[in-house]
Motif scaffolding. Sequence first.
Motif, PDB file in Angstrom:
ATOM      1  N   VAL A   1      16.706  -9.575 -19.007  1.00 13.54           N
ATOM      2  CA  VAL A   1      17.103  -9.484 -20.417  1.00 13.54           C
ATOM      3  C   VAL A   1      18.309 -10.375 -20.750  1.00 13.54           C
ATOM      4  O   VAL A   1      18.283 -11.082 -21.758  1.00 13.54           O
ATOM      5  CB  VAL A   1      17.344  -8.017 -20.833  1.00 13.54           C
ATOM      6  N   PRO A   2      19.366 -10.395 -19.950  1.00 13.94           N
ATOM      7  CA  PRO A   2      20.469 -11.303 -20.288  1.00 13.94           C
ATOM      8  C   PRO A   2      20.040 -12.774 -20.307  1.00 13.94           C
ATOM      9  O   PRO A   2      20.491 -13.542 -21.162  1.00 13.94           O
ATOM     10  CB  PRO A   2      21.496 -11.050 -19.176  1.00 13.94           C
ATOM     11  N   VAL A   3      19.170 -13.164 -19.398  1.00  7.21           N
ATOM     12  CA  VAL A   3      18.680 -14.541 -19.395  1.00  7.21           C
ATOM     13  C   VAL A   3      17.816 -14.774 -20.634  1.00  7.21           C
ATOM     14  O   VAL A   3      17.897 -15.834 -21.258  1.00  7.21           O
ATOM     15  CB  VAL A   3      17.905 -14.857 -18.096  1.00  7.21           C
ATOM     16  N   GLN A   4      17.006 -13.783 -21.015  1.00  4.03           N
ATOM     17  CA  GLN A   4      16.190 -13.910 -22.221  1.00  4.03           C
ATOM     18  C   GLN A   4      17.072 -14.134 -23.447  1.00  4.03           C
ATOM     19  O   GLN A   4      16.777 -14.992 -24.283  1.00  4.03           O
ATOM     20  CB  GLN A   4      15.334 -12.664 -22.433  1.00  4.03           C
ATOM     21  N   LEU A   5      18.143 -13.361 -23.552  1.00  5.00           N
ATOM     22  CA  LEU A   5      19.051 -13.519 -24.694  1.00  5.00           C
ATOM     23  C   LEU A   5      19.704 -14.897 -24.692  1.00  5.00           C
ATOM     24  O   LEU A   5      19.843 -15.522 -25.746  1.00  5.00           O
ATOM     25  CB  LEU A   5      20.115 -12.418 -24.685  1.00  5.00           C
ATOM     26  N   THR A   6      20.070 -15.370 -23.511  1.00  6.92           N
ATOM     27  CA  THR A   6      20.646 -16.708 -23.403  1.00  6.92           C
ATOM     28  C   THR A   6      19.642 -17.759 -23.851  1.00  6.92           C
ATOM     29  O   THR A   6      19.967 -18.668 -24.620  1.00  6.92           O
ATOM     30  CB  THR A   6      21.095 -16.986 -21.955  1.00  6.92           C
ATOM     31  N   VAL A   7      18.407 -17.632 -23.375  1.00  5.37           N
ATOM     32  CA  VAL A   7      17.356 -18.589 -23.745  1.00  5.37           C
ATOM     33  C   VAL A   7      17.077 -18.511 -25.244  1.00  5.37           C
ATOM     34  O   VAL A   7      16.968 -19.543 -25.913  1.00  5.37           O
ATOM     35  CB  VAL A   7      16.075 -18.356 -22.918  1.00  5.37           C
ATOM     36  N   LEU A   8      16.960 -17.303 -25.786  1.00  3.47           N
ATOM     37  CA  LEU A   8      16.699 -17.149 -27.221  1.00  3.47           C
ATOM     38  C   LEU A   8      17.807 -17.789 -28.056  1.00  3.47           C
ATOM     39  O   LEU A   8      17.525 -18.509 -29.022  1.00  3.47           O
ATOM     40  CB  LEU A   8      16.553 -15.679 -27.586  1.00  3.47           C
ATOM     41  N   ASN A   9      19.046 -17.529 -27.701  1.00  9.13           N
ATOM     42  CA  ASN A   9      20.159 -18.118 -28.457  1.00  9.13           C
ATOM     43  C   ASN A   9      20.162 -19.633 -28.335  1.00  9.13           C
ATOM     44  O   ASN A   9      20.445 -20.341 -29.305  1.00  9.13           O
ATOM     45  CB  ASN A   9      21.490 -17.534 -27.986  1.00  9.13           C
ATOM     46  N   THR A  10      19.822 -20.136 -27.162  1.00 13.68           N
ATOM     47  CA  THR A  10      19.759 -21.582 -26.961  1.00 13.68           C
ATOM     48  C   THR A  10      18.643 -22.198 -27.800  1.00 13.68           C
ATOM     49  O   THR A  10      18.836 -23.238 -28.438  1.00 13.68           O
ATOM     50  CB  THR A  10      19.546 -21.902 -25.468  1.00 13.68           C
ATOM     51  N   VAL A  11      17.486 -21.558 -27.818  1.00 11.94           N
ATOM     52  CA  VAL A  11      16.348 -22.072 -28.586  1.00 11.94           C
ATOM     53  C   VAL A  11      16.658 -22.034 -30.085  1.00 11.94           C
ATOM     54  O   VAL A  11      16.371 -22.986 -30.812  1.00 11.94           O
ATOM     55  CB  VAL A  11      15.058 -21.297 -28.262  1.00 11.94           C
ATOM     56  N   LYS A  12      17.266 -20.952 -30.542  1.00  7.24           N
ATOM     57  CA  LYS A  12      17.637 -20.861 -31.959  1.00  7.24           C
ATOM     58  C   LYS A  12      18.618 -21.967 -32.329  1.00  7.24           C
ATOM     59  O   LYS A  12      18.461 -22.628 -33.355  1.00  7.24           O
ATOM     60  CB  LYS A  12      18.275 -19.497 -32.254  1.00  7.24           C
ATOM     61  N   SER A  13      19.621 -22.140 -31.509  1.00 10.71           N
ATOM     62  CA  SER A  13      20.614 -23.185 -31.761  1.00 10.71           C
ATOM     63  C   SER A  13      19.964 -24.569 -31.763  1.00 10.71           C
ATOM     64  O   SER A  13      20.251 -25.402 -32.635  1.00 10.71           O
ATOM     65  CB  SER A  13      21.712 -23.122 -30.700  1.00 10.71           C
ATOM     66  N   PHE A  14      19.081 -24.811 -30.804  1.00  8.49           N
ATOM     67  CA  PHE A  14      18.371 -26.085 -30.732  1.00  8.49           C
ATOM     68  C   PHE A  14      17.540 -26.310 -31.996  1.00  8.49           C
ATOM     69  O   PHE A  14      17.546 -27.391 -32.574  1.00  8.49           O
ATOM     70  CB  PHE A  14      17.469 -26.121 -29.497  1.00  8.49           C
TER      71      PHE A  14
END
Length: 140
Positions: free
Chosen positions: A116-129
């Motif tokens: 879950v923490p990695v998922q949140l990191t990936v989601l935030n990165t994708v949103k920012s991108f």
Amino acid sequence: MPIDTEELIEAIAVLVDNNQIRATFEESAKGAAVVGITTLLGGLLLGPRGLALGGVVGGAVAYAMADDSFRPLGEIILNDLTDTQREQLVQHVTKAVQDVHPTDLAMLLPLIMSNVPVQLTVLNTVKSFAQTNLKLNIID
């Protein structure tokens, strides 16, 4: 084994779709402008009732203009990104999870899908991108 861009892109698309993240191509601003203009014109022509009527008509026109412009971000990632944008997205995601030191696809994909923490990191990165590089408005 190096990270397979296509499989990582597909995993990212599944992750953002599971979180029901959608994006729009600046249609919200156009819709707001249409509603504002029709409300103003209605108010000028018909007074207070015209404000209400103009708002309703403008809202309906804005809805018709924006229909199908709100799309799942996963669909945009899978279908609309150029090869360069895909590579950039993969670089952003792998850099974001750099603390985990993924050395190959076999480690990275299960990590993204189960942690879950990695998922949140990936989601935030994708949103920012998506907001920065693709100029999309993100809707969670």
